[in-house]
Design a protein around this motif. Sequence first.
Motif, PDB file in Angstrom:
ATOM      1  N   UNK A 132     -32.402  -3.261   7.333  1.00  0.00           N
ATOM      2  CA  UNK A 132     -31.646  -4.858   7.939  1.00  0.00           C
ATOM      3  C   UNK A 132     -33.175  -5.322   7.123  1.00  0.00           C
ATOM      4  N   UNK A 133     -34.022  -4.627   7.471  1.00  0.00           N
ATOM      5  CA  UNK A 133     -35.722  -4.869   7.811  1.00  0.00           C
ATOM      6  C   UNK A 133     -35.933  -6.575   6.355  1.00  0.00           C
ATOM      7  N   UNK A 134     -35.529  -6.859   5.086  1.00  0.00           N
ATOM      8  CA  UNK A 134     -35.502  -7.072   3.786  1.00  0.00           C
ATOM      9  C   UNK A 134     -34.661  -8.068   4.053  1.00  0.00           C
ATOM     10  N   UNK A 135     -34.059  -8.310   5.430  1.00  0.00           N
ATOM     11  CA  UNK A 135     -32.394 -10.040   5.107  1.00  0.00           C
ATOM     12  C   UNK A 135     -33.740 -10.988   6.353  1.00  0.00           C
ATOM     13  N   UNK A 136     -34.621 -11.776   6.117  1.00  0.00           N
ATOM     14  CA  UNK A 136     -35.317 -12.639   5.855  1.00  0.00           C
ATOM     15  C   UNK A 136     -34.507 -13.616   7.193  1.00  0.00           C
ATOM     16  N   UNK A 137     -33.430 -13.991   6.971  1.00  0.00           N
ATOM     17  CA  UNK A 137     -32.769 -14.547   7.484  1.00  0.00           C
ATOM     18  C   UNK A 137     -32.280 -14.420   8.837  1.00  0.00           C
ATOM     19  N   UNK A 138     -31.775 -12.781   9.084  1.00  0.00           N
ATOM     20  CA  UNK A 138     -31.458 -12.091  10.003  1.00  0.00           C
ATOM     21  C   UNK A 138     -32.591 -12.480  10.803  1.00  0.00           C
ATOM     22  N   UNK A 158     -33.952  -6.846  15.838  1.00  0.00           N
ATOM     23  CA  UNK A 158     -34.817  -6.226  15.754  1.00  0.00           C
ATOM     24  C   UNK A 158     -35.033  -4.921  15.037  1.00  0.00           C
ATOM     25  N   UNK A 159     -36.388  -5.068  15.094  1.00  0.00           N
ATOM     26  CA  UNK A 159     -37.172  -3.406  15.022  1.00  0.00           C
ATOM     27  C   UNK A 159     -36.364  -2.246  15.023  1.00  0.00           C
ATOM     28  N   UNK A 160     -36.469  -2.278  16.631  1.00  0.00           N
ATOM     29  CA  UNK A 160     -35.980  -1.298  17.440  1.00  0.00           C
ATOM     30  C   UNK A 160     -34.527  -1.503  17.615  1.00  0.00           C
ATOM     31  N   UNK A 161     -33.360  -1.787  15.959  1.00  0.00           N
ATOM     32  CA  UNK A 161     -31.975  -2.069  16.721  1.00  0.00           C
ATOM     33  C   UNK A 161     -31.667  -0.588  16.894  1.00  0.00           C
ATOM     34  N   UNK A 162     -30.374  -0.397  16.405  1.00  0.00           N
ATOM     35  CA  UNK A 162     -30.138   1.199  16.176  1.00  0.00           C
ATOM     36  C   UNK A 162     -29.039   0.770  15.194  1.00  0.00           C
ATOM     37  N   UNK A 163     -30.183   0.720  13.856  1.00  0.00           N
ATOM     38  CA  UNK A 163     -29.280   0.505  12.667  1.00  0.00           C
ATOM     39  C   UNK A 163     -29.262   1.932  11.651  1.00  0.00           C
ATOM     40  N   UNK A 164     -28.915   1.579  10.679  1.00  0.00           N
ATOM     41  CA  UNK A 164     -29.077   2.862   9.139  1.00  0.00           C
ATOM     42  C   UNK A 164     -30.588   2.939   9.089  1.00  0.00           C
ATOM     43  N   UNK A 165     -31.344   3.493   8.070  1.00  0.00           N
ATOM     44  CA  UNK A 165     -32.257   3.236   7.558  1.00  0.00           C
ATOM     45  C   UNK A 165     -31.948   3.651   6.393  1.00  0.00           C
ATOM     46  N   UNK A 166     -33.048   3.186   5.128  1.00  0.00           N
ATOM     47  CA  UNK A 166     -32.720   3.226   3.500  1.00  0.00           C
ATOM     48  C   UNK A 166     -33.727   4.087   3.296  1.00  0.00           C
ATOM     49  N   UNK A 167     -34.332   4.948   2.633  1.00  0.00           N
ATOM     50  CA  UNK A 167     -35.684   4.596   2.003  1.00  0.00           C
ATOM     51  C   UNK A 167     -36.503   3.598   0.830  1.00  0.00           C
ATOM     52  N   UNK A 168     -37.069   3.434   1.355  1.00  0.00           N
ATOM     53  CA  UNK A 168     -38.185   2.659   0.624  1.00  0.00           C
ATOM     54  C   UNK A 168     -39.324   2.900  -0.404  1.00  0.00           C
ATOM     55  N   UNK A 169     -39.191   2.591  -1.408  1.00  0.00           N
ATOM     56  CA  UNK A 169     -40.963   2.921  -2.100  1.00  0.00           C
ATOM     57  C   UNK A 169     -41.527   2.131  -2.396  1.00  0.00           C
TER      58      UNK A 169
END
Length: 320
Positions: free
Chosen positions: A228-234, A237-248
């Motif tokens: 959800x990090x790139x979802x600027x309208x949302x 919280x960064x601490x939320x238990x959401x899946x992670x993906x790999x960023x480069x």
Amino acid sequence: MPAEGVRLKPAFDAGRLLRELTSVREHTWDQQRVYTEEGVGAATEVDWRCLALRSPGGDGDRTDPGGPGPRDFADTVWLDRIPYVREVLDFIPAPLHAVRFMALGPDTVGIDHTDPKYGPRWGVGRLHVPVVTNPGAVLVLDGVEHRWQPGEFWFGDFSRTHRVQNTGTEPRVHLVIDVLVTPGLAALFPEAWQEYFRDGEVLFNRQECPQTTDERRRLATRFPVPETFHLWEGDTPLSADVPRETATLADDGERMTLRLPGDRAFALVHLGDNEYRFAGWSEERTLQVFPDGPDPRVVLRTREGGRVDELTVTAERLPA
């Protein structure tokens, strides 16, 4: 909380604005489109047309307000034809994002809506300079009716519920300017607002700090981010238990770019100390790279006013 809108200083030459508007109205403008976290969206269903003067990549056909994406904002070819409008824009002491002439057709009523995070709490402002109006042209902003006049300079908090309507017989045309909130911009507001800018929930943006190619290349990293990090309208919280993906994070030859799975790319703007915001957005969310030492890391941040939420993730250095 201050008022929903306020007139700024100074006023501009309504006659010159009208003459320049007339010079770029020889064709029918395209319908306004929205911009969401998925990109450019659908056109509005009402008669609401735009001419882009600044847009992502300087694309003169973009009628949406833009946002985070692979290209930062740039002037379009239309701005070259209207030098007084350029003077107006040069006067504004803040980074400019989308700039559009927006024409609301006669006998047109928009829907009540909000523009998420388009307010000082998130470091973004929307300014209006009316060019053509009539008594039936009304902006209803947070329940208050506004009838702004040609040449006036206005700020509105469009994160609040609003609606535009034009029951007149001629189009209503405004020059609409999206900006990042800075101390210089705050100085254009009346004295009654200065306490709010000193003590209120305002996010001020830093100026871009250029980097050399070598400086960028040494920061090439791979790291996990919440999906959800790139979802600027949302507001997740960064601490939320959401899946992670790999960023480069890597240098694209001109600037740093954040790449996510699915060929999603976001140009970045350097703010100093290896910290970046998304190009096309504010410091509402940033990432900062700490490449040195045995444990490279990246600190992700989201902001609202003076509040900061942080998440530190382990990073992997990539070959320069």
